[in-house]
Design a protein around this motif. Structure first.
Motif, short mmCIF file in Angstrom:
data_model
loop_
_atom_site.label_atom_id
_atom_site.label_comp_id
_atom_site.label_asym_id
_atom_site.label_seq_id
_atom_site.Cartn_x
_atom_site.Cartn_y
_atom_site.Cartn_z
N ALA A 97 0.81 -1.25 0.01
CA ALA A 97 0.06 0.06 -0.18
C ALA A 97 0.95 1.26 0.08
CB ALA A 97 -0.85 0.02 1.16
N THR A 98 0.54 2.20 -0.80
CA THR A 98 1.09 3.49 -0.79
C THR A 98 0.19 4.64 -0.04
OG1 THR A 98 2.49 2.90 -2.40
CG2 THR A 98 2.42 5.25 -2.11
N LEU A 99 0.87 5.27 0.84
CA LEU A 99 -0.09 6.33 1.60
C LEU A 99 0.51 7.48 1.64
CD1 LEU A 99 -0.17 3.60 4.01
CD2 LEU A 99 -2.09 4.06 2.54
N PRO A 100 -0.26 8.62 1.53
CA PRO A 100 0.11 10.09 1.63
C PRO A 100 0.82 10.42 3.19
CG PRO A 100 -2.24 9.99 1.67
CD PRO A 100 -1.87 8.70 1.47
N VAL A 101 1.69 11.10 3.04
CA VAL A 101 2.27 11.59 4.44
C VAL A 101 2.30 13.16 4.22
CG1 VAL A 101 4.38 11.84 5.77
CG2 VAL A 101 3.71 9.81 4.81
N VAL A 102 1.61 13.79 5.10
CA VAL A 102 1.55 15.27 5.17
C VAL A 102 2.17 15.83 6.48
CG1 VAL A 102 -0.06 17.13 5.26
CG2 VAL A 102 -0.64 15.17 3.75
N ALA A 103 3.17 16.76 6.17
CA ALA A 103 3.97 17.34 7.29
C ALA A 103 4.35 16.15 8.42
CB ALA A 103 2.94 18.32 8.24
N GLY A 104 4.93 15.11 7.64
CA GLY A 104 5.56 14.09 8.47
C GLY A 104 4.53 13.23 9.22
N GLU A 105 3.36 13.10 9.07
CA GLU A 105 2.31 12.53 9.73
C GLU A 105 1.45 11.56 8.52
OE1 GLU A 105 0.85 13.10 13.13
OE2 GLU A 105 2.57 14.34 13.58
N LEU A 106 1.36 10.47 8.91
CA LEU A 106 0.44 9.75 7.93
C LEU A 106 -0.75 10.12 7.89
CD1 LEU A 106 0.82 6.87 6.63
CD2 LEU A 106 0.21 5.53 8.62
N ALA A 107 -1.48 10.25 6.88
CA ALA A 107 -2.58 10.93 6.43
C ALA A 107 -3.59 9.98 6.11
CB ALA A 107 -2.58 11.96 5.27
N LEU A 108 -4.03 9.32 7.27
CA LEU A 108 -5.28 8.25 7.12
C LEU A 108 -6.48 8.79 7.78
CD1 LEU A 108 -3.74 5.26 8.99
CD2 LEU A 108 -3.89 5.35 6.57
N GLY A 109 -7.69 8.19 7.35
CA GLY A 109 -8.76 8.50 7.44
C GLY A 109 -9.23 8.20 8.99
N THR A 110 -10.30 8.80 9.77
CA THR A 110 -10.39 8.77 11.20
C THR A 110 -10.55 7.30 11.61
OG1 THR A 110 -11.90 10.50 10.77
CG2 THR A 110 -12.28 9.19 13.01
N TRP A 111 -10.95 6.19 10.86
CA TRP A 111 -10.98 4.87 11.49
C TRP A 111 -9.94 4.01 10.76
CZ3 TRP A 111 -13.04 5.39 15.99
CH2 TRP A 111 -14.00 6.27 16.08
N GLN A 112 -9.29 4.47 9.77
CA GLN A 112 -8.07 3.64 9.14
C GLN A 112 -7.08 3.26 9.83
OE1 GLN A 112 -7.83 6.05 5.30
NE2 GLN A 112 -8.86 4.47 4.13
N SER A 113 -6.62 1.95 9.77
CA SER A 113 -5.55 1.53 10.33
C SER A 113 -4.84 0.81 8.99
CB SER A 113 -5.76 0.57 11.41
OG SER A 113 -6.26 1.13 12.43
N VAL A 114 -3.20 0.78 9.22
CA VAL A 114 -2.75 -0.05 8.15
C VAL A 114 -2.31 -1.61 8.83
CG1 VAL A 114 -0.54 -0.02 6.74
CG2 VAL A 114 -1.67 2.21 7.41
N CYS A 115 -2.69 -2.35 8.09
CA CYS A 115 -2.70 -3.89 8.66
C CYS A 115 -2.11 -4.71 7.64
CB CYS A 115 -4.28 -4.37 8.73
SG CYS A 115 -5.14 -3.23 10.09
N LEU A 116 -1.27 -5.73 8.24
CA LEU A 116 -0.87 -6.96 7.71
C LEU A 116 -1.80 -7.98 7.75
CD1 LEU A 116 1.54 -8.45 6.29
CD2 LEU A 116 2.25 -9.16 8.78
N VAL A 117 -2.23 -8.69 6.62
CA VAL A 117 -3.40 -9.80 6.55
C VAL A 117 -2.40 -10.92 6.20
CG1 VAL A 117 -5.25 -10.65 5.47
CG2 VAL A 117 -4.97 -7.95 5.86
#
Length: 140
Positions: free
Chosen positions: A103-123
């Protein structure tokens, strides 16, 4: 300013049962160490033929729902041509076609830019391999 690229490999022990392992804390720690307030991209990649990376809500049942849905789509039975390992292990090799290993995710000002309930997970549905690696790479 020239772009910089930094990568780190982390070891995850998923255990001997199917799991959705929340990587968000490890991603946040990595970015705190390397992003230094920059905008950029975080790539999360697992170099395994039987695991994937997903964004989803955890802790409210969605992680268990995902595993249930994967059981429905990819039953652990003898239908699979790939036969080594635990019964139904062939399905684990089909998993990355449905849950990609990256997965490639945006980083804004050094912080992971996820939605409120999103987590990055290994399945990981492969109970035969309890030790996993995940490669975190920041381009900023």
């Amino acid at each position: 300013m020239a772009a910089s690229f930094t990568t780190r490999e982390i070891d995850i022990r998923t255990g001997s049962r199917e799991t959705v392992y929340d990587l968000t804390r490890e991603c946040t720690t990595f970015l705190r160490d390397v992003a230094q307030g920059q905008d950029g991209l975080l790539n999360v990649f697992t170099p395994h033929a039987t695991a994937g990376v997903a964004l989803l809500e955890t802790g409210a049942g969605s992680d268990d729902d995902l595993l249930s849905a994967l059981h429905d789509l990819l039953p652990a039975d003898d239908r699979w041509r790939h036969k080594h390992g635990s019964p139904g292990h062939g399905r684990d090799h089909v998993l990355p076609a449905l849950v990609p290993p990256h997965a490639t995710l945006p980083v804004v000002a050094g912080e992971l830019a996820l939605g409120t309930w999103q987590s990055v997970c290994l399945v990981d549905t492969n109970i035969d391999n309890v030790n996993r690696q995940v490669r975190l790479s920041f381009l900023g």
